[in-house]
Design a protein around this motif. Structure first.
Motif, PDB file in Angstrom:
ATOM      1  N   GLY A  72       0.784  -1.222   0.000  1.00 23.74           N
ATOM      2  CA  GLY A  72       0.000   0.000   0.000  1.00 23.74           C
ATOM      3  C   GLY A  72       0.822   1.281   0.000  1.00 23.74           C
ATOM      4  O   GLY A  72       0.269   2.368   0.038  1.00 23.74           O
ATOM      5  N   LYS A  73       2.141   1.163  -0.042  1.00 18.80           N
ATOM      6  CA  LYS A  73       3.030   2.333  -0.050  1.00 18.80           C
ATOM      7  C   LYS A  73       3.792   2.380  -1.369  1.00 18.80           C
ATOM      8  O   LYS A  73       3.952   1.375  -2.046  1.00 18.80           O
ATOM      9  N   ALA A  74       4.309   3.552  -1.722  1.00 20.80           N
ATOM     10  CA  ALA A  74       5.097   3.711  -2.942  1.00 20.80           C
ATOM     11  C   ALA A  74       6.363   2.861  -2.869  1.00 20.80           C
ATOM     12  O   ALA A  74       6.897   2.608  -1.784  1.00 20.80           O
ATOM     13  N   GLY A  75       6.835   2.415  -4.042  1.00 22.81           N
ATOM     14  CA  GLY A  75       8.049   1.602  -4.109  1.00 22.81           C
ATOM     15  C   GLY A  75       9.257   2.358  -3.586  1.00 22.81           C
ATOM     16  O   GLY A  75       9.380   3.568  -3.778  1.00 22.81           O
ATOM     17  N   THR A  76      10.170   1.628  -2.948  1.00 24.33           N
ATOM     18  CA  THR A  76      11.348   2.259  -2.364  1.00 24.33           C
ATOM     19  C   THR A  76      12.635   1.946  -3.122  1.00 24.33           C
ATOM     20  O   THR A  76      13.687   2.445  -2.754  1.00 24.33           O
ATOM     21  N   VAL A  98      -7.730 -14.427 -19.778  1.00 25.09           N
ATOM     22  CA  VAL A  98      -7.007 -14.873 -18.579  1.00 25.09           C
ATOM     23  C   VAL A  98      -7.737 -14.384 -17.339  1.00 25.09           C
ATOM     24  O   VAL A  98      -8.214 -13.256 -17.304  1.00 25.09           O
ATOM     25  N   LYS A  99      -7.817 -15.247 -16.332  1.00 25.88           N
ATOM     26  CA  LYS A  99      -8.389 -14.835 -15.046  1.00 25.88           C
ATOM     27  C   LYS A  99      -7.294 -14.964 -14.002  1.00 25.88           C
ATOM     28  O   LYS A  99      -6.680 -16.009 -13.867  1.00 25.88           O
ATOM     29  N   LEU A 100      -7.062 -13.878 -13.304  1.00 29.16           N
ATOM     30  CA  LEU A 100      -6.067 -13.871 -12.237  1.00 29.16           C
ATOM     31  C   LEU A 100      -6.736 -13.458 -10.937  1.00 29.16           C
ATOM     32  O   LEU A 100      -7.498 -12.498 -10.920  1.00 29.16           O
ATOM     33  N   PRO A 101      -6.424 -14.178  -9.860  1.00 27.17           N
ATOM     34  CA  PRO A 101      -6.931 -13.697  -8.569  1.00 27.17           C
ATOM     35  C   PRO A 101      -6.134 -12.457  -8.189  1.00 27.17           C
ATOM     36  O   PRO A 101      -5.068 -12.199  -8.738  1.00 27.17           O
ATOM     37  N   GLY A 102      -6.630 -11.704  -7.271  1.00 29.97           N
ATOM     38  CA  GLY A 102      -5.886 -10.539  -6.819  1.00 29.97           C
ATOM     39  C   GLY A 102      -6.323  -9.273  -7.512  1.00 29.97           C
ATOM     40  O   GLY A 102      -7.204  -9.272  -8.364  1.00 29.97           O
ATOM     41  N   TYR A 113       0.349  -5.020  -7.307  1.00 27.06           N
ATOM     42  CA  TYR A 113      -0.467  -6.233  -7.297  1.00 27.06           C
ATOM     43  C   TYR A 113      -0.746  -6.558  -5.837  1.00 27.06           C
ATOM     44  O   TYR A 113       0.191  -6.730  -5.057  1.00 27.06           O
ATOM     45  N   ASN A 114      -2.020  -6.587  -5.491  1.00 25.67           N
ATOM     46  CA  ASN A 114      -2.432  -6.779  -4.096  1.00 25.67           C
ATOM     47  C   ASN A 114      -1.741  -5.777  -3.170  1.00 25.67           C
ATOM     48  O   ASN A 114      -1.408  -6.083  -2.031  1.00 25.67           O
ATOM     49  N   GLY A 115      -1.508  -4.574  -3.695  1.00 23.21           N
ATOM     50  CA  GLY A 115      -0.920  -3.498  -2.901  1.00 23.21           C
ATOM     51  C   GLY A 115       0.591  -3.421  -2.933  1.00 23.21           C
ATOM     52  O   GLY A 115       1.166  -2.455  -2.443  1.00 23.21           O
ATOM     53  N   TRP A 116       1.266  -4.433  -3.520  1.00 21.85           N
ATOM     54  CA  TRP A 116       2.728  -4.455  -3.544  1.00 21.85           C
ATOM     55  C   TRP A 116       3.255  -3.852  -4.843  1.00 21.85           C
ATOM     56  O   TRP A 116       2.858  -4.273  -5.925  1.00 21.85           O
ATOM     57  N   PRO A 117       4.173  -2.881  -4.787  1.00 22.82           N
ATOM     58  CA  PRO A 117       4.767  -2.318  -6.000  1.00 22.82           C
ATOM     59  C   PRO A 117       5.512  -3.403  -6.796  1.00 22.82           C
ATOM     60  O   PRO A 117       6.150  -4.279  -6.209  1.00 22.82           O
ATOM     61  N   LEU A 118       5.413  -3.344  -8.131  1.00 28.24           N
ATOM     62  CA  LEU A 118       6.034  -4.351  -8.994  1.00 28.24           C
ATOM     63  C   LEU A 118       7.256  -3.794  -9.712  1.00 28.24           C
ATOM     64  O   LEU A 118       7.320  -2.619 -10.041  1.00 28.24           O
ATOM     65  N   TYR A 119       8.218  -4.709  -9.984  1.00 28.95           N
ATOM     66  CA  TYR A 119       9.473  -4.358 -10.650  1.00 28.95           C
ATOM     67  C   TYR A 119       9.798  -5.383 -11.735  1.00 28.95           C
ATOM     68  O   TYR A 119       9.325  -6.519 -11.700  1.00 28.95           O
ATOM     69  N   PRO A 143      -6.063 -11.195  -2.861  1.00 29.92           N
ATOM     70  CA  PRO A 143      -5.574 -10.258  -1.845  1.00 29.92           C
ATOM     71  C   PRO A 143      -5.947 -10.762  -0.457  1.00 29.92           C
ATOM     72  O   PRO A 143      -6.960 -11.443  -0.297  1.00 29.92           O
ATOM     73  N   PRO A 144      -5.132 -10.451   0.535  1.00 31.99           N
ATOM     74  CA  PRO A 144      -5.464 -10.901   1.891  1.00 31.99           C
ATOM     75  C   PRO A 144      -6.754 -10.258   2.358  1.00 31.99           C
ATOM     76  O   PRO A 144      -7.033  -9.109   2.053  1.00 31.99           O
ATOM     77  N   LYS A 145      -7.531 -11.032   3.088  1.00 27.13           N
ATOM     78  CA  LYS A 145      -8.773 -10.490   3.640  1.00 27.13           C
ATOM     79  C   LYS A 145      -8.431  -9.647   4.852  1.00 27.13           C
ATOM     80  O   LYS A 145      -7.552  -9.977   5.622  1.00 27.13           O
ATOM     81  N   LYS A 146      -9.159  -8.545   4.964  1.00 30.22           N
ATOM     82  CA  LYS A 146      -8.947  -7.701   6.139  1.00 30.22           C
ATOM     83  C   LYS A 146      -9.512  -8.420   7.345  1.00 30.22           C
ATOM     84  O   LYS A 146     -10.660  -8.860   7.335  1.00 30.22           O
ATOM     85  N   SER A 147      -8.701  -8.548   8.342  1.00 30.26           N
ATOM     86  CA  SER A 147      -9.186  -9.232   9.545  1.00 30.26           C
ATOM     87  C   SER A 147     -10.024  -8.283  10.366  1.00 30.26           C
ATOM     88  O   SER A 147      -9.798  -7.083  10.399  1.00 30.26           O
ATOM     89  N   SER A 148     -11.001  -8.840  11.020  1.00 25.28           N
ATOM     90  CA  SER A 148     -11.826  -8.008  11.896  1.00 25.28           C
ATOM     91  C   SER A 148     -11.152  -7.906  13.253  1.00 25.28           C
ATOM     92  O   SER A 148     -10.450  -8.814  13.668  1.00 25.28           O
ATOM     93  N   PRO A 149     -11.338  -6.785  13.884  1.00 24.85           N
ATOM     94  CA  PRO A 149     -10.703  -6.625  15.200  1.00 24.85           C
ATOM     95  C   PRO A 149     -11.225  -7.658  16.192  1.00 24.85           C
ATOM     96  O   PRO A 149     -12.396  -8.020  16.166  1.00 24.85           O
TER      97      PRO A 149
END
Length: 151
Positions: A72-76, A98-102, A113-119, A143-149
């Motif tokens: 979820g952050k910009a690539g470093t 093509v079908k891709l999950p995520g 992809y799923n929040g991760w910057p790609l290279y 993508p990972p499911k958001k866990s409930s508190p």
């Protein structure tokens, strides 16, 4: 009467512009029927030396994530790092049929992809794995499911 003639002229001119541009009147308000010039097309395939399928871009180039990045952050990976591991930039699209999950997205122009910057890897050949301890191949996954508190 003059106002009506002006409105008709504008309507005819607009229709002529739409017809000449390859857009139909209904497509003008929807997404274009063709991929944008800066589209980055993804699919998943097997690559020698890697168990399971990995995410590929364009002509079969393996895409990677950087262990120094955060979801979820910009690539470093910038500067000298980016000359060897350039960020994937453009409009992400999945190859036809093509079908891709995520989920694909973009952060500051870099495809995610799923929040991760790609290279990519500079000098990479089609279907070649160049992963190392800092850059990992990307496996298609939901993508990972958001866990409930936990209350």
């Amino acid at each position: 009467m003059r106002v009506r003639a002006g409105v008709v002229a504008v309507g005819v001119a607009s229709a002529a512009l739409l017809a000449g541009s390859g857009w139909s009147a209904s497509a003008a308000s929807a997404a274009p029927q063709h991929a944008p010039k800066n589209a980055v097309v993804f699919r998943a395939q097997h690559v020698a030396g890697v168990k399971g399928q990995v995410l590929l871009e364009g002509p079969g180039l393996v895409v990677y994530t950087f262990t120094g990045d955060k979801r979820g952050k910009a690539g470093t990976c910038t500067g000298a790092c980016a000359t060897i591991w350039p960020p994937v930039r453009g409009v992400p699209e999945v190859a036809r049929g093509v079908k891709l999950p995520g989920k694909f997205g973009r952060i500051k122009g870099q495809v995610t992809y799923n929040g991760w910057p790609l290279y990519l890897f500079t000098g990479e050949k089609s279907h070649q794995n160049n992963a190392d301890s800092s850059f990992k191949v990307v496996r298609p996954a939901a993508p990972p499911k958001k866990s409930s508190p936990a209350w």
